[in-house]
Design a protein around this motif. Structure first.
Motif, mmCIF file in Angstrom:
data_model
loop_
_atom_site.group_PDB
_atom_site.id
_atom_site.type_symbol
_atom_site.label_atom_id
_atom_site.label_comp_id
_atom_site.label_asym_id
_atom_site.label_seq_id
_atom_site.Cartn_x
_atom_site.Cartn_y
_atom_site.Cartn_z
ATOM 1 N N ARG A 70 0.828 -1.201 0.000
ATOM 2 C CA ARG A 70 0.000 0.000 0.000
ATOM 3 C C ARG A 70 0.862 1.251 0.000
ATOM 4 N N ALA A 71 1.919 1.259 0.818
ATOM 5 C CA ALA A 71 2.808 2.426 0.847
ATOM 6 C C ALA A 71 3.598 2.553 -0.437
ATOM 7 N N LEU A 72 3.884 1.413 -1.070
ATOM 8 C CA LEU A 72 4.654 1.456 -2.312
ATOM 9 C C LEU A 72 3.884 2.141 -3.427
ATOM 10 N N GLY A 73 2.563 2.129 -3.361
ATOM 11 C CA GLY A 73 1.764 2.786 -4.391
ATOM 12 C C GLY A 73 1.643 4.278 -4.208
ATOM 13 N N ASP A 74 2.193 4.826 -3.135
ATOM 14 C CA ASP A 74 2.127 6.277 -2.891
ATOM 15 C C ASP A 74 3.471 6.894 -3.250
ATOM 16 N N PRO A 75 3.553 7.667 -4.333
ATOM 17 C CA PRO A 75 4.853 8.250 -4.731
ATOM 18 C C PRO A 75 5.462 9.140 -3.667
ATOM 19 N N ALA A 76 4.650 9.813 -2.870
ATOM 20 C CA ALA A 76 5.194 10.710 -1.848
ATOM 21 C C ALA A 76 5.929 9.918 -0.766
ATOM 22 N N ILE A 77 5.325 8.796 -0.360
ATOM 23 C CA ILE A 77 5.978 7.964 0.664
ATOM 24 C C ILE A 77 7.269 7.363 0.117
ATOM 25 N N VAL A 78 7.250 6.911 -1.142
ATOM 26 C CA VAL A 78 8.444 6.336 -1.750
ATOM 27 C C VAL A 78 9.557 7.372 -1.834
ATOM 28 N N ALA A 79 9.208 8.607 -2.259
ATOM 29 C CA ALA A 79 10.220 9.659 -2.371
ATOM 30 C C ALA A 79 10.787 10.029 -1.004
ATOM 31 N N GLN A 80 9.916 10.064 0.009
ATOM 32 C CA GLN A 80 10.398 10.395 1.345
ATOM 33 C C GLN A 80 11.338 9.305 1.878
ATOM 34 N N ARG A 82 13.229 7.222 0.090
ATOM 35 C CA ARG A 82 14.510 7.317 -0.629
ATOM 36 C C ARG A 82 15.350 8.471 -0.106
ATOM 37 N N THR A 83 14.709 9.595 0.207
ATOM 38 C CA THR A 83 15.456 10.747 0.723
ATOM 39 C C THR A 83 16.038 10.450 2.098
ATOM 40 N N GLY A 86 19.066 8.240 1.642
ATOM 41 C CA GLY A 86 20.089 8.714 0.716
ATOM 42 C C GLY A 86 20.090 8.058 -0.638
ATOM 43 N N LEU A 87 18.998 7.380 -1.020
ATOM 44 C CA LEU A 87 18.957 6.689 -2.309
ATOM 45 C C LEU A 87 18.576 7.603 -3.455
ATOM 46 N N ASP A 88 18.269 8.876 -3.162
ATOM 47 C CA ASP A 88 17.928 9.817 -4.227
ATOM 48 C C ASP A 88 19.156 10.529 -4.788
ATOM 49 N N LYS A 89 20.328 10.252 -4.219
ATOM 50 C CA LYS A 89 21.560 10.912 -4.655
ATOM 51 C C LYS A 89 22.285 10.023 -5.663
ATOM 52 N N PRO A 90 23.160 10.606 -6.503
ATOM 53 C CA PRO A 90 23.953 9.787 -7.439
ATOM 54 C C PRO A 90 24.836 8.803 -6.677
ATOM 55 N N LEU A 91 25.199 7.699 -7.352
ATOM 56 C CA LEU A 91 25.995 6.658 -6.698
ATOM 57 C C LEU A 91 27.340 7.167 -6.184
#
Length: 365
Positions: A70-80, A82-83, A86-91
């Motif tokens: 259920r949480a995976l279907g919410d883009p806001a939760i996924v983005a939060q 990842r942030t 630290g998965l939103d940063k380049p490798l």
């Protein structure tokens, strides 16, 4: 014609008075150790890079593994999520942040236990160290003794018997032996304790080293100590069987090779006692390859105890690594990789130092 007198000792520069072949005041052993330590530091940086790259190449999405459907279907939760991790940063930036955390002693937070990875490893590493340390200690004592006996009694019945036993130890799968030992000794015969590190009714000793046997002895809790030794004996012997067979064969070959050398024959011709010939002339040069095998075996025991820990419910690094890998807990997986790589570095450094102590030719080469 004037005769030049040689300069007095006080007039000769200090650099000219140094013995040829010496560089400064450092001994060959000190230079040898400095080179090995610098090499180990460079390899440690390489281990962090390899661990980070391989962990990120593992197929699967850590977001999907840690968030519900259920949480995976919410883009806001996924983005939060990842942030926060630290998965939103380049490798490259993720690696630099990871390297900075390693230097500061911060390996991140486990996505499963929600505790610092260092705290989780501080709980699990001592358990594996106790198990692997007991196994390698038994392996060295028994394996070297068996190898020496087999070499001194070459082609006799005891030699053939020890070679068969060593072949059996190398050939039997460790997981099968662990299952069989647990079933026979605990379930059928009731002569060995069950799973875990101590009996269920006992309280763990005060934490000093994390090794229950050592901590219980330091605290004077001898009932806990005997329980810890009893729980440690069966899995340690199961792990030690393979290494005993390996060390027996290597020790036998090394001792046989040294027994045929000139200095051993010269010692016998001088009438030296057999004990002196064995310990001074034979064992010292024969220990160099044995040390290598023992060091590698200890590293393998530390990193390869997953199945044995699972069978005996031993809360060590193997159990922690398995749970982290099945849930794609990336900080925990990288922490385990760093621990295993660091163990191999320390073991190789110790082996190199022992080389230099036992055989001076190694540190002078």
């Amino acid at each position: 014609m004037s005769i030049k007198r040689p300069p007095a000792t006080g007039d000769v520069p200090k650099a000219a008075r140094r013995e040829p072949g010496r560089r400064g005041a450092r001994s060959p052993l000190a230079r040898f150790l400095v080179r090995r330590v610098l090499t180990a530091l460079l390899l440690a940086v390489g281990i962090t890079l390899v661990t980070f790259v391989l962990t990120n190449l593992v197929p699967g999405d850590p977001v999907a593994a840690n968030l519900g459907q259920r949480a995976l279907g919410d883009p806001a939760i996924v983005a939060q999520w990842r942030t926060e991790h630290g998965l939103d940063k380049p490798l490259p930036e993720q690696y630099l942040l990871h390297l900075r955390g390693v230097v500061q002693g911060d390996l991140g937070t486990s996505q499963q236990s929600h505790r610092p990875v260092m705290d989780d490893l501080a709980d699990s590493v001592p358990a594996t160290l106790e198990l692997a340390g007991a196994a390698i200690l038994v392996s060295i004592v028994v394996g070297v003794a068996f190898g020496v006996v087999a070499a001194l009694r070459r082609d006799r019945f005891s030699d053939h018997l020890l070679r068969v036993l060593s072949l059996f130890g190398i050939s039997v799968p460790t997981f099968w032996l662990a299952l069989t030992a647990f079933y026979v000794l605990f379930y059928r015969l009731r002569i060995a304790p069950g799973s875990g590190r101590i009996d269920p009714g006992l309280t763990p000793p005060p934490h000093v080293t994390g090794l229950y046997t050592v901590d219980a002895a330091l605290a004077g809790q001898w009932d806990v100590f005997s329980s810890a030794v009893g729980h440690l004996a069966t899995p340690a012997l199961v792990l030690a069987l393979y290494t005993i067979g390996l060390l027996t064969r290597f020790t036998r070959s090394a001792v046989l090779e040294v027994l045929g050398q000139d200095h051993v024959r010269a010692g016998r011709a001088k009438g030296l006692p057999p004990r002196v010939i064995l310990f001074r002339y034979v064992l010292r040069p024969a220990l160099v390859p044995v040390i290598t095998v023992a060091g590698l075996a200890f590293g393998s025991l530390l990193s390869g105890t997953v199945l044995v820990e699972a069978i005996f419910a031993w809360p060590g690094v193997g159990q922690y690594a398995y749970k982290s890998a099945t849930t794609l807990d990336l900080p925990a997986v990288m922490g385990v990789g760093l621990v295993v790589g660091g163990v191999y570095l320390v073991i190789n450094l110790i082996v190199d130092v022992l080389y230099g102590v036992i055989d001076p030719r190694v540190r002078l080469s």
